[in-house]
Design a protein around this motif. Structure first.
Motif, short mmCIF file in Angstrom:
data_model
loop_
_atom_site.label_atom_id
_atom_site.label_comp_id
_atom_site.label_asym_id
_atom_site.label_seq_id
_atom_site.Cartn_x
_atom_site.Cartn_y
_atom_site.Cartn_z
N ASN A 1 39.80 28.04 41.17
CA ASN A 1 39.99 29.29 40.46
C ASN A 1 40.96 30.18 41.22
O ASN A 1 40.69 30.57 42.37
CB ASN A 1 38.64 29.98 40.29
CG ASN A 1 38.71 31.21 39.41
OD1 ASN A 1 39.77 31.75 39.16
ND2 ASN A 1 37.56 31.65 38.94
N ILE A 2 42.09 30.54 40.59
CA ILE A 2 43.07 31.41 41.26
C ILE A 2 43.05 32.82 40.67
O ILE A 2 43.99 33.59 40.83
CB ILE A 2 44.48 30.81 41.20
CG1 ILE A 2 44.91 30.46 39.76
CG2 ILE A 2 44.54 29.55 42.05
CD1 ILE A 2 45.67 31.50 39.05
N GLY A 3 41.92 33.15 39.99
CA GLY A 3 41.77 34.49 39.45
C GLY A 3 41.71 34.50 37.93
O GLY A 3 41.79 33.47 37.29
N GLN A 4 41.58 35.70 37.38
CA GLN A 4 41.54 35.85 35.95
C GLN A 4 42.95 35.80 35.38
O GLN A 4 43.94 35.95 36.11
CB GLN A 4 40.86 37.17 35.57
CG GLN A 4 39.43 37.30 36.06
CD GLN A 4 38.53 36.23 35.45
OE1 GLN A 4 38.63 35.89 34.28
NE2 GLN A 4 37.61 35.70 36.27
N ILE A 5 43.06 35.64 34.07
CA ILE A 5 44.37 35.52 33.45
C ILE A 5 45.21 36.78 33.65
O ILE A 5 46.43 36.73 33.67
CB ILE A 5 44.21 35.20 31.95
CG1 ILE A 5 45.55 34.76 31.36
CG2 ILE A 5 43.64 36.40 31.18
CD1 ILE A 5 45.44 34.18 29.96
N SER A 6 44.56 37.92 33.84
CA SER A 6 45.28 39.18 34.02
C SER A 6 45.41 39.61 35.47
O SER A 6 45.99 40.65 35.78
CB SER A 6 44.58 40.30 33.23
OG SER A 6 43.25 40.45 33.69
N SER A 7 44.87 38.82 36.40
CA SER A 7 44.90 39.23 37.81
C SER A 7 44.93 38.00 38.72
O SER A 7 43.90 37.57 39.23
CB SER A 7 43.68 40.11 38.15
OG SER A 7 42.48 39.44 37.82
N THR A 8 46.12 37.46 38.91
CA THR A 8 46.29 36.30 39.78
C THR A 8 46.00 36.68 41.22
O THR A 8 46.48 37.70 41.72
CB THR A 8 47.73 35.77 39.68
OG1 THR A 8 48.03 35.45 38.32
CG2 THR A 8 47.91 34.53 40.54
N ASN A 9 45.20 35.85 41.91
CA ASN A 9 44.90 36.07 43.33
C ASN A 9 45.93 35.31 44.15
O ASN A 9 45.87 34.09 44.26
CB ASN A 9 43.48 35.58 43.63
CG ASN A 9 43.04 35.92 45.05
OD1 ASN A 9 43.74 35.62 46.01
ND2 ASN A 9 41.87 36.53 45.17
N PHE A 10 46.88 36.03 44.72
CA PHE A 10 48.00 35.40 45.42
C PHE A 10 47.55 34.62 46.64
O PHE A 10 48.11 33.57 46.96
CB PHE A 10 49.03 36.47 45.80
CG PHE A 10 49.52 37.26 44.62
CD1 PHE A 10 50.45 36.71 43.75
CD2 PHE A 10 49.05 38.53 44.36
CE1 PHE A 10 50.91 37.43 42.66
CE2 PHE A 10 49.50 39.25 43.27
CZ PHE A 10 50.43 38.69 42.41
N GLU A 11 46.56 35.14 47.34
CA GLU A 11 46.07 34.45 48.53
C GLU A 11 45.46 33.09 48.17
O GLU A 11 45.66 32.10 48.87
CB GLU A 11 45.03 35.31 49.27
CG GLU A 11 45.59 36.54 49.95
CD GLU A 11 45.97 37.64 48.96
OE1 GLU A 11 45.44 37.62 47.82
OE2 GLU A 11 46.81 38.49 49.32
N LYS A 12 44.74 33.05 47.06
CA LYS A 12 44.14 31.79 46.63
C LYS A 12 45.21 30.78 46.22
O LYS A 12 45.08 29.58 46.50
CB LYS A 12 43.17 32.03 45.46
CG LYS A 12 41.87 32.71 45.85
CD LYS A 12 40.92 32.82 44.67
CE LYS A 12 39.59 33.41 45.09
NZ LYS A 12 38.64 33.52 43.94
N VAL A 13 46.25 31.26 45.58
CA VAL A 13 47.34 30.36 45.20
C VAL A 13 48.01 29.80 46.44
O VAL A 13 48.24 28.59 46.56
CB VAL A 13 48.37 31.09 44.31
CG1 VAL A 13 49.57 30.17 44.06
CG2 VAL A 13 47.76 31.53 43.01
N ALA A 14 48.32 30.66 47.40
CA ALA A 14 48.99 30.22 48.61
C ALA A 14 48.14 29.23 49.39
O ALA A 14 48.66 28.25 49.96
CB ALA A 14 49.32 31.43 49.49
#
Length: 352
Positions: free
Chosen positions: A127-140
């Motif tokens: 899970n990299i966040g909600q559709i309206s709020s991407t969690n950049f740290e999780k993506v990285a």
């Protein structure tokens, strides 16, 4: 045809379509002669969209340059660790046999709201966040080799600024979703971006064949029957799905006659006040979004309780049908929708 960026030979959609039609004919599911001609007449559906990728040329041994209506992108030649920050592209990748390593929260999906074959894979995505709020740290932290999402500033760009910011993490490529729910072009763009056209083309061909078979079998019904799709209700209004909506695309490919209130207007849906339920009086069949048990969802339980609804000719005749594919957005899912529609048509014919 052959992808100039790969040694893989890509099956031609028309060749694959011909193979499927031949197989169906041998099984006795399609008639020859005029019927065969009718099949080829509809063979052009669902494969050509102005939002599809237009060119691809190699950059290095490990990279490709792909140009779509969303822009020109340098992407890995064979991406394996893809993160998707929107609703659609992760589903597209699962359809293409490339499960992303991360995506938005899909914990809510089930076989009533999603093509059943995709549910397990989507639920397991990091899970990299909600559709309206991407969690950049999780993506990285996922260390992706490619990030997919909507064109910045478009109607589907729900996490504003995310695509630009994520370009510092990994190569970023946008998908142009246009202004409607027509998913065919965006799916093709996605296949181009990840080098999966070889996987997409047989899916297109199989869908074309199912559409062609249904158009032949139900030609008389399709010519004389008016259909409307009621999607949701909120704040004293209800919404109709139009020919360019996710499910409307499938109905339009079949040649369904939409009700007057559902006439194409360049968007996906039309909202009308509840006082205008009577606008559905011209519909012989009314489809409505429903859960796994066939009960109306998205506020439609209020609509079906209205006296005006109960007075509609289709309702009185028992020709309202629940559907679980209102959000259809892939060819496998669309083919399942066609199968469901043929069952609905059979029921309607039996009562007609």
């Amino acid at each position: 045809m052959t992808d100039p960026q790969s040694s893989i030979s890509l099956p031609d959609v028309d060749d694959e379509f011909a193979r499927i039609v031949d197989e169906l004919t041998r099984r006795g599911l399609l008639a020859g002669g005029a019927g065969g001609a009718a099949l080829w007449a509809v063979a052009g559906c669902a494969g050509h969209d102005p939002r599809s990728a237009t060119a691809s040329s190699g950059a290095t041994d490990t990279e490709r340059t792909v140009t779509t209506t969303a822009g020109t992108f340098t992407v890995p030649r064979n991406p394996e660790h893809v993160v998707c920050i929107d609703y659609f592209t992760a589903i597209f990748l699962v359809e293409l046999g490339l499960t992303p390593i991360g995506g938005i929260d899909y914990s809510w999906v089930n076989a009533a709201s999603m093509y059943a074959g995709y549910v397990p894979a989507l639920k397991k995505l990091a899970n990299i966040g909600q559709i309206s709020s991407t969690n950049f740290e999780k993506v990285a932290a996922l260390d992706p080799d490619l990030i997919l999402g909507p064109t910045p500033g478009s109607r589907y760009d729900n996490s504003k600024g995310a695509m630009s910011k994520l370009s510092s993490v990994a190569p970023v490529a946008s998908v142009d979703f246009g202004q409607t729910g027509d998913w065919r072009g965006p799916l093709r763009q996605t296949a181009e971006l990840v080098g999966r056209m070889a996987e997409l083309k047989p899916l297109i061909a199989s869908y074309r064949a199912s559409i062609a078979a249904a158009k032949q079998t139900y030609a008389d019904l399709l010519a004389s029957t008016v259909v409307s799709v009621v999607d949701y209700s909120q704040s004293g209004s209800f919404a109709l799905d139009l020919p360019a909506s996710t499910d409307g695309v499938v109905l339009a490919d079949l040649g369904v006659r939409f009700g007057k209130a559902s006439a194409a207007n360049g968007t996906s849906t039309r909202e009308l006040s509840l006082e205008r339920i009577g606008d559905l009086a011209d519909s012989d069949i009314i489809l409505f979004r429903a859960d796994a048990k066939g009960a109306p969802t998205n506020g439609l339980d209020d609509v079906v309780g209205l006296s005006a609804w109960k007075e509609l000719p289709a309702v009185k005749a028992g020709h309202t049908y629940p559907i679980g594919w209102a959000d259809v957005c892939t060819y496998r899912w669309a083919e399942q929708a066609v199968t469901d529609l043929t069952s609905i048509f059979d029921d309607y014919r039996g009562d007609g």
